[in-house]
Design an enzyme around this catalytic site. Structure first.
Site, PDB file in Angstrom:
ATOM      1  N   ASN A 119      -9.131   6.295 -18.497  1.00 15.79           N
ATOM      2  CA  ASN A 119      -9.082   7.642 -19.322  1.00 15.79           C
ATOM      3  C   ASN A 119      -8.806   8.360 -19.832  1.00 15.79           C
ATOM      4  O   ASN A 119      -8.616   9.450 -20.063  1.00 15.79           O
ATOM      5  CB  ASN A 119     -10.334   7.861 -17.856  1.00 15.79           C
ATOM      6  CG  ASN A 119      -9.579   8.400 -17.047  1.00 15.79           C
ATOM      7  OD1 ASN A 119      -7.958   9.062 -17.103  1.00 15.79           O
ATOM      8  ND2 ASN A 119     -10.157   9.019 -15.999  1.00 15.79           N
TER       9      ASN A 119
ATOM     10  N   HIS B 220     -13.792  15.179  -6.343  1.00 11.62           N
ATOM     11  CA  HIS B 220     -13.094  14.907  -7.438  1.00 11.62           C
ATOM     12  C   HIS B 220     -14.710  14.311  -8.578  1.00 11.62           C
ATOM     13  O   HIS B 220     -15.063  12.745  -8.329  1.00 11.62           O
ATOM     14  CB  HIS B 220     -12.014  13.707  -7.156  1.00 11.62           C
ATOM     15  CG  HIS B 220     -11.581  14.030  -6.620  1.00 11.62           C
ATOM     16  ND1 HIS B 220     -10.714  14.232  -5.199  1.00 11.62           N
ATOM     17  CD2 HIS B 220      -9.924  13.928  -6.725  1.00 11.62           C
ATOM     18  CE1 HIS B 220     -10.148  13.962  -4.839  1.00 11.62           C
ATOM     19  NE2 HIS B 220      -8.658  14.665  -5.612  1.00 11.62           N
TER      20      HIS B 220
ATOM     21  N   HIS C 299      20.253  -3.083   6.677  1.00 14.21           N
ATOM     22  CA  HIS C 299      19.592  -3.627   6.818  1.00 14.21           C
ATOM     23  C   HIS C 299      19.379  -3.540   8.691  1.00 14.21           C
ATOM     24  O   HIS C 299      18.122  -4.732   9.161  1.00 14.21           O
ATOM     25  CB  HIS C 299      20.152  -5.695   6.461  1.00 14.21           C
ATOM     26  CG  HIS C 299      19.719  -5.749   4.822  1.00 14.21           C
ATOM     27  ND1 HIS C 299      20.028  -4.907   4.614  1.00 14.21           N
ATOM     28  CD2 HIS C 299      19.603  -6.854   4.812  1.00 14.21           C
ATOM     29  CE1 HIS C 299      20.119  -5.925   2.862  1.00 14.21           C
ATOM     30  NE2 HIS C 299      19.162  -6.972   3.271  1.00 14.21           N
TER      31      HIS C 299
ATOM     32  N   PRO D   9      -5.359   6.324  -0.817  1.00 15.23           N
ATOM     33  CA  PRO D   9      -3.753   6.265  -1.349  1.00 15.23           C
ATOM     34  C   PRO D   9      -3.670   5.279  -2.346  1.00 15.23           C
ATOM     35  O   PRO D   9      -4.109   4.240  -1.845  1.00 15.23           O
ATOM     36  CB  PRO D   9      -3.249   5.989   0.214  1.00 15.23           C
ATOM     37  CG  PRO D   9      -4.230   6.385   0.819  1.00 15.23           C
ATOM     38  CD  PRO D   9      -5.350   6.019   0.509  1.00 15.23           C
TER      39      PRO D   9
ATOM     40  N   HIS E 103      15.087  -9.061  13.308  1.00 21.57           N
ATOM     41  CA  HIS E 103      15.874  -8.506  12.845  1.00 21.57           C
ATOM     42  C   HIS E 103      16.358  -7.094  14.087  1.00 21.57           C
ATOM     43  O   HIS E 103      16.432  -5.807  12.581  1.00 21.57           O
ATOM     44  CB  HIS E 103      16.424  -8.973  11.842  1.00 21.57           C
ATOM     45  CG  HIS E 103      16.648 -10.474  11.119  1.00 21.57           C
ATOM     46  ND1 HIS E 103      15.708 -11.080  11.352  1.00 21.57           N
ATOM     47  CD2 HIS E 103      17.822 -10.448  10.560  1.00 21.57           C
ATOM     48  CE1 HIS E 103      16.517 -11.843  10.794  1.00 21.57           C
ATOM     49  NE2 HIS E 103      17.514 -12.044  10.671  1.00 21.57           N
TER      50      HIS E 103
ATOM     51  N   ASP F 151      -5.872   4.851 -13.413  1.00 21.89           N
ATOM     52  CA  ASP F 151      -4.865   4.762 -13.725  1.00 21.89           C
ATOM     53  C   ASP F 151      -3.354   5.039 -13.127  1.00 21.89           C
ATOM     54  O   ASP F 151      -2.593   4.275 -12.937  1.00 21.89           O
ATOM     55  CB  ASP F 151      -4.307   6.199 -15.142  1.00 21.89           C
ATOM     56  CG  ASP F 151      -4.908   5.882 -16.340  1.00 21.89           C
ATOM     57  OD1 ASP F 151      -5.081   4.834 -16.558  1.00 21.89           O
ATOM     58  OD2 ASP F 151      -5.857   6.287 -16.927  1.00 21.89           O
TER      59      ASP F 151
ATOM     60  N   SER G 200      13.460 -16.843   7.881  1.00 24.31           N
ATOM     61  CA  SER G 200      14.535 -16.023   8.875  1.00 24.31           C
ATOM     62  C   SER G 200      13.949 -15.447  10.330  1.00 24.31           C
ATOM     63  O   SER G 200      14.387 -15.002  11.511  1.00 24.31           O
ATOM     64  CB  SER G 200      15.908 -14.736   7.720  1.00 24.31           C
ATOM     65  OG  SER G 200      15.741 -15.327   7.420  1.00 24.31           O
TER      66      SER G 200
ATOM     67  N   HIS H 200     -10.301   8.289  -4.286  1.00 27.45           N
ATOM     68  CA  HIS H 200     -11.290   9.896  -4.937  1.00 27.45           C
ATOM     69  C   HIS H 200     -12.036   9.808  -5.461  1.00 27.45           C
ATOM     70  O   HIS H 200     -13.085  11.106  -4.697  1.00 27.45           O
ATOM     71  CB  HIS H 200      -9.665  10.777  -5.317  1.00 27.45           C
ATOM     72  CG  HIS H 200      -9.946  10.125  -6.832  1.00 27.45           C
ATOM     73  ND1 HIS H 200      -8.727   9.112  -6.897  1.00 27.45           N
ATOM     74  CD2 HIS H 200     -10.152  10.416  -7.995  1.00 27.45           C
ATOM     75  CE1 HIS H 200      -8.481   8.665  -8.267  1.00 27.45           C
ATOM     76  NE2 HIS H 200      -9.163   9.599  -9.157  1.00 27.45           N
TER      77      HIS H 200
ATOM     78  N   ASP I 229      24.973  -7.917   7.835  1.00 27.97           N
ATOM     79  CA  ASP I 229      24.291  -7.749   6.936  1.00 27.97           C
ATOM     80  C   ASP I 229      24.566  -5.713   6.832  1.00 27.97           C
ATOM     81  O   ASP I 229      23.942  -5.004   5.819  1.00 27.97           O
ATOM     82  CB  ASP I 229      22.716  -7.345   6.837  1.00 27.97           C
ATOM     83  CG  ASP I 229      22.578  -9.330   6.196  1.00 27.97           C
ATOM     84  OD1 ASP I 229      23.251  -9.620   5.465  1.00 27.97           O
ATOM     85  OD2 ASP I 229      21.662 -10.004   6.631  1.00 27.97           O
TER      86      ASP I 229
ATOM     87  N   ARG J 142      12.323 -13.814  18.521  1.00 27.97           N
ATOM     88  CA  ARG J 142      12.344 -14.390  17.011  1.00 27.97           C
ATOM     89  C   ARG J 142      12.259 -16.319  17.023  1.00 27.97           C
ATOM     90  O   ARG J 142      10.189 -16.515  16.086  1.00 27.97           O
ATOM     91  CB  ARG J 142      13.035 -14.196  15.582  1.00 27.97           C
ATOM     92  CG  ARG J 142      14.430 -14.942  15.722  1.00 27.97           C
ATOM     93  CD  ARG J 142      15.077 -14.471  14.358  1.00 27.97           C
ATOM     94  NE  ARG J 142      16.579 -15.447  14.411  1.00 27.97           N
ATOM     95  CZ  ARG J 142      17.320 -15.798  13.196  1.00 27.97           C
ATOM     96  NH1 ARG J 142      16.287 -15.966  11.902  1.00 27.97           N
ATOM     97  NH2 ARG J 142      18.580 -16.268  13.790  1.00 27.97           N
TER      98      ARG J 142
ATOM     99  N   GLU K 245       7.022  -6.183  -0.110  1.00 27.40           N
ATOM    100  CA  GLU K 245       6.917  -6.416   1.508  1.00 27.40           C
ATOM    101  C   GLU K 245       5.293  -5.328   1.221  1.00 27.40           C
ATOM    102  O   GLU K 245       4.619  -5.925   2.030  1.00 27.40           O
ATOM    103  CB  GLU K 245       7.666  -5.862   1.800  1.00 27.40           C
ATOM    104  CG  GLU K 245       8.938  -6.228   2.267  1.00 27.40           C
ATOM    105  CD  GLU K 245      10.104  -6.153   1.167  1.00 27.40           C
ATOM    106  OE1 GLU K 245       9.433  -5.569   0.079  1.00 27.40           O
ATOM    107  OE2 GLU K 245      10.617  -7.375   0.962  1.00 27.40           O
TER     108      GLU K 245
ATOM    109  N   HIS L 224     -10.638  16.362 -13.094  1.00 25.22           N
ATOM    110  CA  HIS L 224     -10.327  15.235 -11.965  1.00 25.22           C
ATOM    111  C   HIS L 224     -10.540  15.650 -10.748  1.00 25.22           C
ATOM    112  O   HIS L 224     -11.227  15.012  -9.714  1.00 25.22           O
ATOM    113  CB  HIS L 224      -8.902  15.075 -12.182  1.00 25.22           C
ATOM    114  CG  HIS L 224      -7.785  14.512 -10.852  1.00 25.22           C
ATOM    115  ND1 HIS L 224      -8.816  12.955 -11.066  1.00 25.22           N
ATOM    116  CD2 HIS L 224      -7.712  14.825 -10.054  1.00 25.22           C
ATOM    117  CE1 HIS L 224      -8.406  11.917  -9.806  1.00 25.22           C
ATOM    118  NE2 HIS L 224      -7.086  13.265  -9.369  1.00 25.22           N
TER     119      HIS L 224
END
Lengths: 670, 670
Positions: free
Chosen positions: A189, A30, A476, A119, A464, A159, A387, A70, A472, A360, A414, A264
């Site tokens: 850009n 790149h 879930h 990523p 869980h 971006d 929980s 990249h 649930d 738990r 998360e 790119h």
């Protein structure tokens, strides 16, 4: 042009054409972003970045993350010219087998690379984690007159980063936490792979970040070193808000195809390489050209870095004299050591005869006991702390008004939680944990994978963990998740059978310093196994162990369970023993730990001539053939779950001792 | 209070206490949000929502999504009182086995539920997908004077939704696309599970959404029906921007514990149920009380709905008279039918002797051929269209100025792409596809799982499916992903071996109307298998088939490959045959399709007495024991990949014919 301005341009063009030539040579890569962002990166590294190329892991250095991974050649060029252990030969071997210059920057492989990126969005959120760790350590350890933890976190973001949800999550939290030492340069850009950015991205990024509570500077000309310098200075002056500097740049700056998606993700091509060198007044030959005056100038980083580190070490010595205990604790944490006696007596709360307790809940007790001794243990949940039982009682909430709190609150984010935990682990000095329901591991797969790839110690607390969580319902209830996580290289998954194995699971997690560990716990109560009659829970450290044999000698059938289903297997085993079947019950909390054992040990647990094996686990069945082969049986799930009380679901889906014994009998009859 | 206002409050309290009583009876559930959001939901459903309880699937109805799926009882109460086929008995059975009232709303299970929600942010993004489908169909089919597709998409979204990254991604795209018929009510109640929202979420949500290009209304009092009504009307008046109505509400409104996290996720408890009924002037008995005047009033929805649908059918008839061909096409699409001859001649471009071609490139050709016939096929990529080969040439780009374009541009937003595709499929009339690199399936796991759970036909195009993608390195090389996706119930994964199997893979995807299909393609070129000498590619429809037998009769060894490794297996097979080993080569593009076949067929491909089996796949090895058992061998990956040219990586990681033959020989020697 002044001499300085001329030298600046020489340096910037050196970076650009190292990238261009390396991509051309590799016939892959790149070039566009290194060409466009070279001025930003140069200004930051030349005028601001506190780093020591001779000691890339010095604790109080500034952190720099290339979130736009990249553009790796931009970073490799900077590392080379500023004097890191990255010879030009490595740049010539860009993207080749065995080189230190892979397609995207890899932490642990290349000195000076602070995070594996590529990523999109991950690097952005990693930086937030680093800034959290910086504030946490500073609030715990810096003392009046002893600012021993005091550094910035910089990043160049693209971006693509801005469009990823994980960035939004992390940015919102960074604003809430008032992380004023976070300074991000946005390489704006206007181009992405499918074309002009405004096809998909007309939002006002500056307004959005102001809404998050950031200081937004610019847009400025991202090729103007003076403007960049002034903006970074203003960003440093703002201590209560993270800063985003919007830099308008031209992707592929200097190439005839600049400002298009063409520059790119592929080499410019020889013709355009030549043209770009002409346009920017760069000699055609040699490739990988670094003018002497550029090297002279950029290598000043070494002297500056050594001086900065030396000055810090002086401060650290003074601090150590005044605060010997704190200093020893801090140094131990920075080295990733666990204090003496850290794991003593953890199992004491769970003697034989203890009342049933959810793993738990047992985990919460163990975590709280550990926190008393392992000071760097800090983390939290994505809005499920009550929980997941991950609150460390009495250790305060981390927030802008209390950076030394141990309990992080990530909000319903998360993905950012996972990436922030990575940043914390990368920073060092802390051992981060991140908690949510096992089902929501799906929201944080990318950072979990990167933790495994980077080999960093992040602890996930996933509760869980099956249909046992009940009402649930299927949205879930994890089904495929255990098997999914087991398939990730270098991620250790541990699903303890009871409170005593929970102790061992936490012990294993803290001992695993070369990769992340996923601890998997139940919502529902489980009996505490009577270790006076059964094998001690320490067997967990070997991944799987013979929990109970009905008789001496080779068993006729082996029942294998994990977590809550160990109890199902044990009950089935007792029933089979009542029928005079020689039966073995194996507790298998961790495939990874078991598969790492020597063949002899594995053979002693699962003798290869005993093919009558039944695995039971309240997760997807497919995959258990790894241990039961084509001749065994699996009692598990073949579909999604349903909404009903957990006990009802176990009956309805047939995860019962009856069903296990039936399968075992069928195998024995064959 | 006017009579109307009094009746409104009666209706609202009916909804509240149906929820409270159901949660109390189930001893499980979320009462707080139904109590807080009842006024918003009631006002929307009573004054605006265009729906017919007697025909919940009428195509031009408004869509309502409860993105805050944990408030399921709010929706069930509305469905019951407005006359859907959801008797009070079902509400009494909330969260019980076999009921139509699971813990979170499930599409396909409960009439009137438009999307399965619960995992936060998904519903928000599903609605964007529905609004995209609405505009797409309207632009294609509505004619001047014939507005046959013309409806709103409403949602109630929560603080948790607002914090999730997928929401940010979808909101930014919705703003860019100017989806004016999207009207979201934000239940802004300042409380989440870990405590006050401002611990983690001090951002200015209104400003953020304005930055995305939304109209932001409020904050208004979310318990004031007149204010809500006025805001929704203003939202309808704004046709060029999606609207967010910020409603300040009190979670658990009426409970003594209102405005605290306590009322969020567990029953109020009998005492507080009583107190709440006292406070809001509601009779203590009976539970599940629906006053007659409330039922009379709310059931007006039936008459209104039937009239609205009748009126639409009249318009549709007129439209059909004027536009018979368009109408027939539209009706077919809405029924999910494929036109006659849709799959004829797809394989013609790939006769024996064709030049090697990457399966991603073959896929691009097949997709373009299909698009000529299957008009509803529309989708796009998360900024990787040129690489995933998913551009439908000549069919335009979908955008605010061209809603009939077939090529969607999602930006670098994989998560939203997946959830938007779900919304499009749920809306109906279109067959959505979503494309990215296989590695980035990690970013979109939650919506993929929900597509599988809902049983809706979304097609994923995942390219760059192994280390064969080469230089981009381990951050971009999928390892665990094939095995991960195979573990998801009801997700069909297909990894074709060459161009001819690629044709069959697309055929299988379009024929799979009861769940999502993941098509997995290579970046690198692969030979086109000579089907005059090998079994025809139609064998793909059965998941796996005997590609080649060296001899008649039972083979001594079976080599199993998928995708690009079928060629490796075939080469290995030929070498073994040269050594006079009776060998079989099996192409196994899809585990799911194969495992669905009758036992006789499976036995014919993999005879149970032939245990000398070697599987070869450039993905994680663990899991392949499903077919090779404990006596076979797997040639695959045990670690992450590396950055180098693809061919080099195949050699270095030993995914070669040499290695396969070596394993086969070792098995034969045992």
């Amino acid at each position: 042009m002044t001499d300085q301005a001329d030298l600046d341009q020489q340096c910037i063009n050196t970076i650009r054409f190292l990238a261009v030539d390396a991509v051309q040579q590799a016939r892959s890569g790149h070039p566009g972003t290194p060409m466009g962002a070279a001025s930003m990166a140069y200004t930051l590294w030349d005028r601001f970045l506190k780093h020591n190329p001779r000691n890339p892991t010095w604790p109080d250095r500034d952190r720099f993350i290339l979130s736009a991974g990249h553009a790796s050649m931009l970073l490799y060029a900077l590392l080379h010219v500023t004097g890191y252990d990255l010879p030009l030969e490595e740049l010539r071997n860009f993207r080749q087998w065995g080189s230190k210059t892979p397609g995207h920057p890899e932490y642990g492989l290349t000195p000076g690379v602070e995070a594996t990126t590529g990523p999109l969005g991950q690097g952005f959120a990693n930086g937030v984690g680093m800034a959290i760790a910086e504030r946490w350590l500073a609030d715990h350890y810096s003392q009046p007159g002893h600012e021993i933890i005091d550094h910035y976190v910089y990043s160049i973001v693209s971006d693509g980063d801005m469009q990823e949800g994980v960035t939004s999550e992390a940015a919102s939290l960074a604003g809430t936490l008032r992380l004023g030492k976070l300074i991000y340069l946005y390489d704006d850009n206007d181009i992405q792979i499918e074309g002009p950015t405004d096809t998909v991205f007309t939002e006002n990024v500056g307004r959005r970040f102001r809404a998050y509570g950031w200081q937004v500077l610019g847009p400025i000309d991202g090729h103007d070193t003076a403007a960049i310098e002034m903006a970074i200075r203003r960003a440093q002056d703002e201590t209560e808000r993270p800063s985003l500097i919007i830099c308008k740049t031209v992707i592929g700056y200097g190439s005839p195809a600049q400002a298009t998606a063409k520059v790119h993700g592929e080499p410019l091509g020889e013709e355009n390489v030549r043209a770009a060198k002409d346009i920017l007044g760069w000699p055609q030959e040699p490739a990988f050209y670094v003018p002497d005056e550029v090297l002279d100038h950029m290598r000043n980083a070494v002297g500056r870095g050594e001086a900065a580190e030396y000055e810090w070490r002086q401060r650290m010595e003074a601090y150590t004299r005044d605060n010997p205990e704190l200093a020893a604790q801090l140094q131990g944490q920075l080295r990733g050591e666990l204090p003496a006696g850290w794991d003593e007596g953890l199992a004491e709360p769970f003697p034989p005869g203890s009342k049933p307790i959810a793993t738990r809940a047992a985990s919460g007790q163990v975590l709280n006991a550990l926190a008393q001794r392992v000071h760097g243990l800090t983390g939290g949940s994505a809005d499920l702390a009550p929980s997941t039982k991950t609150i460390i009682v009495g250790y305060g909430d981390f927030g802008w008004d209390n950076y030394c709190g141990h309990n992080m609150h990530f909000g319903v984010r998360e993905h950012a939680m996972g990436a922030i935990a990575n940043g914390m682990a990368l920073h060092g000095g802390v051992i981060p944990y991140a908690a949510t329901f096992l089902i929501f591991s799906d929201y944080m797969r990318p950072p979990m994978r990167l933790a495994a790839l980077m080999g960093i110690p992040v602890i996930y607390v996933f509760t869980h963990d099956s249909i046992g969580m009940g009402e649930d319902g299927p949205t879930h209830q994890p089904i495929e998740h255990l098997m999914n996580l087991r398939a990730v290289p270098n991620l250790t998954v541990i699903r303890p059978a009871d409170a005593t194995e929970t102790v061992e699971a936490w012990r294993a997690a803290l001992l695993n310093t070369h990769g992340p560990t996923a601890l998997v716990f139940t919502r529902q109560k489980l009996p505490v196994l009577d270790r006076t009659a059964l094998t001690p829970a320490e067997g967990l450290q070997r991944g799987a162990y013979v929990l109970w044999d009905s008789d001496d000698g080779t068993p006729r059938v082996i029942l294998i369970g994990s977590g809550s289903e160990v109890h199902v297997a044990l009950e089935a085993g007792r029933r089979l023993a009542d029928e005079r079947v020689k039966v073995r019950v194996v507790s298998m909390p961790s495939w990874e730990l078991f598969d790492q054992q020597r063949a002899e040990y594995r053979e002693s647990v699962l003798p290869s001539n005993v093919r009558e094996r039944v695995a039971v686990e309240a997760g997807i069945e497919v995959g258990w053939e790894h241990y039961v082969g084509l001749d065994g049986a699996v009692v598990g799930m073949q579909s999604f779950g349903a909404s009903a009380p957990g006990e009802v679901l176990y009956q309805q889906f047939g995860i019962t001792a009856e069903n296990v014994t039936a399968h075992a009998r069928a195998l024995l009859k064959r």
